[in-house]
Design an enzyme around this catalytic site. Structure first.
Site, PDB file in Angstrom:
ATOM      1  N   CYS A  60       0.862  -1.178   0.000  1.00 28.08           N
ATOM      2  CA  CYS A  60       0.000   0.000   0.000  1.00 28.08           C
ATOM      3  C   CYS A  60       0.900   1.230   0.000  1.00 28.08           C
ATOM      4  O   CYS A  60       2.088   1.145   0.286  1.00 28.08           O
ATOM      5  CB  CYS A  60      -0.906   0.019   1.227  1.00 28.08           C
ATOM      6  SG  CYS A  60      -2.214   1.269   1.104  1.00 28.08           S
ATOM      7  N   CYS A 117      -0.054   4.229   1.672  1.00 24.95           N
ATOM      8  CA  CYS A 117      -0.407   5.245   2.677  1.00 24.95           C
ATOM      9  C   CYS A 117       0.674   5.484   3.728  1.00 24.95           C
ATOM     10  O   CYS A 117       0.787   6.577   4.261  1.00 24.95           O
ATOM     11  CB  CYS A 117      -1.742   4.922   3.338  1.00 24.95           C
ATOM     12  SG  CYS A 117      -1.737   3.414   4.305  1.00 24.95           S
ATOM     13  N   CYS A 153      -3.766   6.262  -0.044  1.00 25.12           N
ATOM     14  CA  CYS A 153      -3.259   4.945  -0.444  1.00 25.12           C
ATOM     15  C   CYS A 153      -2.798   4.890  -1.899  1.00 25.12           C
ATOM     16  O   CYS A 153      -2.588   3.807  -2.447  1.00 25.12           O
ATOM     17  CB  CYS A 153      -4.308   3.874  -0.165  1.00 25.12           C
ATOM     18  SG  CYS A 153      -4.726   3.771   1.585  1.00 25.12           S
ATOM     19  N   LYS A 180     -12.431  -4.641   2.108  1.00 25.10           N
ATOM     20  CA  LYS A 180     -11.849  -3.762   3.127  1.00 25.10           C
ATOM     21  C   LYS A 180     -12.712  -2.512   3.237  1.00 25.10           C
ATOM     22  O   LYS A 180     -12.928  -1.803   2.249  1.00 25.10           O
ATOM     23  CB  LYS A 180     -10.421  -3.393   2.730  1.00 25.10           C
ATOM     24  CG  LYS A 180      -9.797  -2.392   3.678  1.00 25.10           C
ATOM     25  CD  LYS A 180      -8.327  -2.221   3.436  1.00 25.10           C
ATOM     26  CE  LYS A 180      -7.764  -1.134   4.316  1.00 25.10           C
ATOM     27  NZ  LYS A 180      -6.332  -0.953   4.155  1.00 25.10           N
ATOM     28  N   ARG A 201      -3.258   3.775  12.314  1.00 25.66           N
ATOM     29  CA  ARG A 201      -2.779   4.989  11.649  1.00 25.66           C
ATOM     30  C   ARG A 201      -1.853   5.777  12.559  1.00 25.66           C
ATOM     31  O   ARG A 201      -0.956   6.478  12.075  1.00 25.66           O
ATOM     32  CB  ARG A 201      -3.958   5.812  11.149  1.00 25.66           C
ATOM     33  CG  ARG A 201      -4.646   5.074   9.996  1.00 25.66           C
ATOM     34  CD  ARG A 201      -5.864   5.782   9.470  1.00 25.66           C
ATOM     35  NE  ARG A 201      -6.574   4.923   8.515  1.00 25.66           N
ATOM     36  CZ  ARG A 201      -7.775   5.178   8.034  1.00 25.66           C
ATOM     37  NH1 ARG A 201      -8.404   6.287   8.414  1.00 25.66           N
ATOM     38  NH2 ARG A 201      -8.342   4.341   7.190  1.00 25.66           N
ATOM     39  N   ARG A 245     -10.899   7.904   3.342  1.00 26.06           N
ATOM     40  CA  ARG A 245     -10.602   6.876   2.347  1.00 26.06           C
ATOM     41  C   ARG A 245     -11.875   6.328   1.677  1.00 26.06           C
ATOM     42  O   ARG A 245     -11.872   5.247   1.117  1.00 26.06           O
ATOM     43  CB  ARG A 245      -9.853   5.720   3.003  1.00 26.06           C
ATOM     44  CG  ARG A 245      -8.577   6.099   3.725  1.00 26.06           C
ATOM     45  CD  ARG A 245      -7.599   4.926   3.711  1.00 26.06           C
ATOM     46  NE  ARG A 245      -6.567   4.985   4.728  1.00 26.06           N
ATOM     47  CZ  ARG A 245      -5.550   5.841   4.745  1.00 26.06           C
ATOM     48  NH1 ARG A 245      -5.457   6.784   3.819  1.00 26.06           N
ATOM     49  NH2 ARG A 245      -4.635   5.780   5.688  1.00 26.06           N
ATOM     50  N   GLU A 264     -16.532  -7.363  -4.903  1.00 24.10           N
ATOM     51  CA  GLU A 264     -15.093  -7.129  -4.743  1.00 24.10           C
ATOM     52  C   GLU A 264     -14.318  -8.445  -4.669  1.00 24.10           C
ATOM     53  O   GLU A 264     -13.263  -8.594  -5.275  1.00 24.10           O
ATOM     54  CB  GLU A 264     -14.826  -6.308  -3.463  1.00 24.10           C
ATOM     55  CG  GLU A 264     -15.167  -4.836  -3.568  1.00 24.10           C
ATOM     56  CD  GLU A 264     -14.118  -4.040  -4.343  1.00 24.10           C
ATOM     57  OE1 GLU A 264     -13.161  -4.626  -4.867  1.00 24.10           O
ATOM     58  OE2 GLU A 264     -14.281  -2.812  -4.423  1.00 24.10           O
ATOM     59  N   LYS A 309     -11.908  -7.375   6.209  1.00 26.97           N
ATOM     60  CA  LYS A 309     -11.287  -6.507   7.204  1.00 26.97           C
ATOM     61  C   LYS A 309     -12.149  -5.276   7.434  1.00 26.97           C
ATOM     62  O   LYS A 309     -12.554  -4.661   6.459  1.00 26.97           O
ATOM     63  CB  LYS A 309      -9.905  -6.111   6.673  1.00 26.97           C
ATOM     64  CG  LYS A 309      -9.171  -5.108   7.502  1.00 26.97           C
ATOM     65  CD  LYS A 309      -7.896  -4.760   6.818  1.00 26.97           C
ATOM     66  CE  LYS A 309      -7.306  -3.610   7.601  1.00 26.97           C
ATOM     67  NZ  LYS A 309      -6.445  -2.788   6.885  1.00 26.97           N
ATOM     68  N   SER A 335      -6.492  -3.068  14.422  1.00 27.26           N
ATOM     69  CA  SER A 335      -5.934  -2.346  15.566  1.00 27.26           C
ATOM     70  C   SER A 335      -7.000  -1.846  16.541  1.00 27.26           C
ATOM     71  O   SER A 335      -6.815  -1.913  17.757  1.00 27.26           O
ATOM     72  CB  SER A 335      -5.104  -1.167  15.053  1.00 27.26           C
ATOM     73  OG  SER A 335      -5.883  -0.333  14.211  1.00 27.26           O
ATOM     74  N   TYR A 394      -3.143  -9.080  16.365  1.00 28.70           N
ATOM     75  CA  TYR A 394      -2.044  -8.603  17.204  1.00 28.70           C
ATOM     76  C   TYR A 394      -1.892  -9.502  18.432  1.00 28.70           C
ATOM     77  O   TYR A 394      -0.930  -9.383  19.164  1.00 28.70           O
ATOM     78  CB  TYR A 394      -2.302  -7.146  17.600  1.00 28.70           C
ATOM     79  CG  TYR A 394      -2.376  -6.254  16.369  1.00 28.70           C
ATOM     80  CD1 TYR A 394      -1.211  -5.826  15.747  1.00 28.70           C
ATOM     81  CD2 TYR A 394      -3.600  -5.900  15.792  1.00 28.70           C
ATOM     82  CE1 TYR A 394      -1.254  -5.054  14.594  1.00 28.70           C
ATOM     83  CE2 TYR A 394      -3.660  -5.129  14.640  1.00 28.70           C
ATOM     84  CZ  TYR A 394      -2.484  -4.711  14.046  1.00 28.70           C
ATOM     85  OH  TYR A 394      -2.528  -3.967  12.898  1.00 28.70           O
TER      86      TYR A 394
HETATM   87  C1  PBG Z   1      -2.818   0.118   4.811  1.00 23.17           C
HETATM   88  C2  PBG Z   1      -3.439  -0.672   5.917  1.00 23.17           C
HETATM   89  C3  PBG Z   1      -4.236  -0.248   6.978  1.00 23.17           C
HETATM   90  C4  PBG Z   1      -4.417  -1.366   7.788  1.00 23.17           C
HETATM   91  C5  PBG Z   1      -3.783  -2.434   7.184  1.00 23.17           C
HETATM   92  N1  PBG Z   1      -3.195  -1.977   6.012  1.00 23.17           N
HETATM   93  C6  PBG Z   1      -4.757   1.094   7.339  1.00 23.17           C
HETATM   94  C7  PBG Z   1      -5.745   1.763   6.515  1.00 23.17           C
HETATM   95  O1  PBG Z   1      -6.225   1.255   5.494  1.00 23.17           O
HETATM   96  O2  PBG Z   1      -6.068   2.899   6.861  1.00 23.17           O
HETATM   97  C8  PBG Z   1      -5.170  -1.402   9.083  1.00 23.17           C
HETATM   98  C9  PBG Z   1      -4.715  -2.430  10.058  1.00 23.17           C
HETATM   99  C10 PBG Z   1      -5.230  -2.239  11.449  1.00 23.17           C
HETATM  100  O3  PBG Z   1      -5.998  -1.309  11.746  1.00 23.17           O
HETATM  101  O4  PBG Z   1      -4.853  -3.058  12.285  1.00 23.17           O
HETATM  102  N2  PBG Z   1      -3.689   0.643   3.904  1.00 23.17           N
END
Ligand code: PBG
Length: 327
Positions: free
Chosen positions: A119, A121, A129, A194, A204, A216, A232, A247, A273, A312
């Site tokens: 990615c 970003c 991104c 996603k 982030r 986004r 998708e 996700k 996260s 995690y």
């Molecule tokens: C990159 C990406 C993100 C996450 C995984 N790859 C952040 C986003 O899309 O803003 C999030 C992972 C997480 O929150 O644990 N694009």
């Protein structure tokens, strides 16, 4: 009472409960997300993700050792570069943070399996991104850079690449460039489903990748849409994705089930996260039992149909599996 059917018969003791379990898990399906940061001698805790750290390349092996000991053999690598620019050039620099982390990690721990997040970003100064055209991301111009990034990861030793940008056509662009360069055997795990989710907030912080303006929503999906998730997923399978990811996990488990039914590829769920941070925070307050909640969340993802789980909590879950508290 004249009752023939008594569901409680199958819950009478630990042995019978385990015998009739419908969901069984294995450590081999866990993937641990890992943050590599430019610099030296760095192991810094991510404030919003207690217990998670950013590691400089020289410190990464310590964490890889812990993972290896815990029996977690798969990692998802994210990079946090020292320098960001408009076009995210560190993402595809052969000496970028992920590329160096891969070379070093593969040398030290060749038995682990290295997946890289593909990615822009974390690498763009504006935090989006892809590359910009005005105030929106230029989809097609971004594809070339994503493919270049994936190729540079593979050339540095990645075993699998995982595009997470949500540009249209990225799986095909990556597949074609990898194949042209002789990497036909490298699988692609697509973050196909996603969502534009607030659950990524702590990530982030961790990756310093919040968009400098806007959000986004022009590329990540609207959480109201479930049928679009199938669109998708099917598109990415057609483009050559080997594994499809959903996700976040917890709020989108219906889609794990539906994507699994609609495709014939393995489905992964990413407990992101924000899910981790919520559990940590509530546990710290003494309001919930962290381990039991962590286990329940994992079980629910697998029960919904995930074959692969990114978390995690991978090390802690592996321990619970070893000790028979889950699995
Ligand atoms: C990159 C990406 C993100 C996450 C995984 N790859 C952040 C986003 O899309 O803003 C999030 C992972 C997480 O929150 O644990 N694009």
């Amino acid at each position: 009472m004249d009752m023939i059917k008594r569901p409680r018969r199958l819950r009478g003791g630990a042995n019978i409960r385990k015998m009739v379990r419908e969901t069984r898990m294995d450590k081999s399906s866990l993937i641990y997300p890992l943050f590599a940061i430019d610099g030296e001698n760095i192991q810094e805790e991510i404030p919003s993700m207690e217990g998670q750290y950013r590691y400089s390349v020289d410190r990464l092996p310590y964490e890889l050792e812990r993972l290896s000991k815990a029996g977690v053999s798969n990692v998802m690598l994210f990079g946090i570069p020292a320098h960001k620019d408009e076009v995210g050039s560190q993402a595809y620099d052969p000496d970028g943070i992920v590329q160096r982390a891969l070379r070093e990690s593969k040398k030290r721990f060749p038995d682990l399996y290295y997946i890289t997040d593909v990615c822009m970003c974390e690498y763009t100064s504006h935090g989006h991104c892809g590359v910009l055209c005005g105030h929106d991301v230029d989809n097609d111009a971004t594809l070339e850079l994503l493919a270049k990034t994936a190729l540079s990861h593979v050339e540095a030793g990645a075993d699998m690449v995982a595009p997470s940008d949500m540009m249209d056509g990225r799986v095909m662009a990556i597949r074609q460039l990898l194949d042209k360069n002789g990497h036909k055997e490298i699988p692609i795990m697509s973050y196909a489903v996603k969502f534009a989710s607030a659950f990524y907030g702590p990530f982030r912080d961790a990756a310093d990748s919040a968009p400098a303006f806007g959000d986004r929503k022009t590329y990540q999906m609207d959480p109201h849409n479930g049928r679009e998730a199938i669109k998708e997923a099917l598109l990415d399978v057609e483009e050559g994705a080997d594994i499809i990811m959903v996700k976040p996990a917890m709020s989108f488990l219906d889609l794990v089930t539906n994507v699994k039914a609609a495709t014939n590829v393995p489905v992964a769920a990413y407990s992101v996260s924000g899910e981790y941070a919520m559990v940590k925070a509530a546990a710290k307050m003494g309001w919930i039992d962290e381990e039991q909640i962590m286990c329940e969340m994992a079980v629910s993802a697998y029960r919904a149909g995930a074959q692969i789980y990114l978390t995690y909590y991978a090390k802690e879950l592996a321990k619970c599996m070893d000790e028979g508290r889950i699995g």
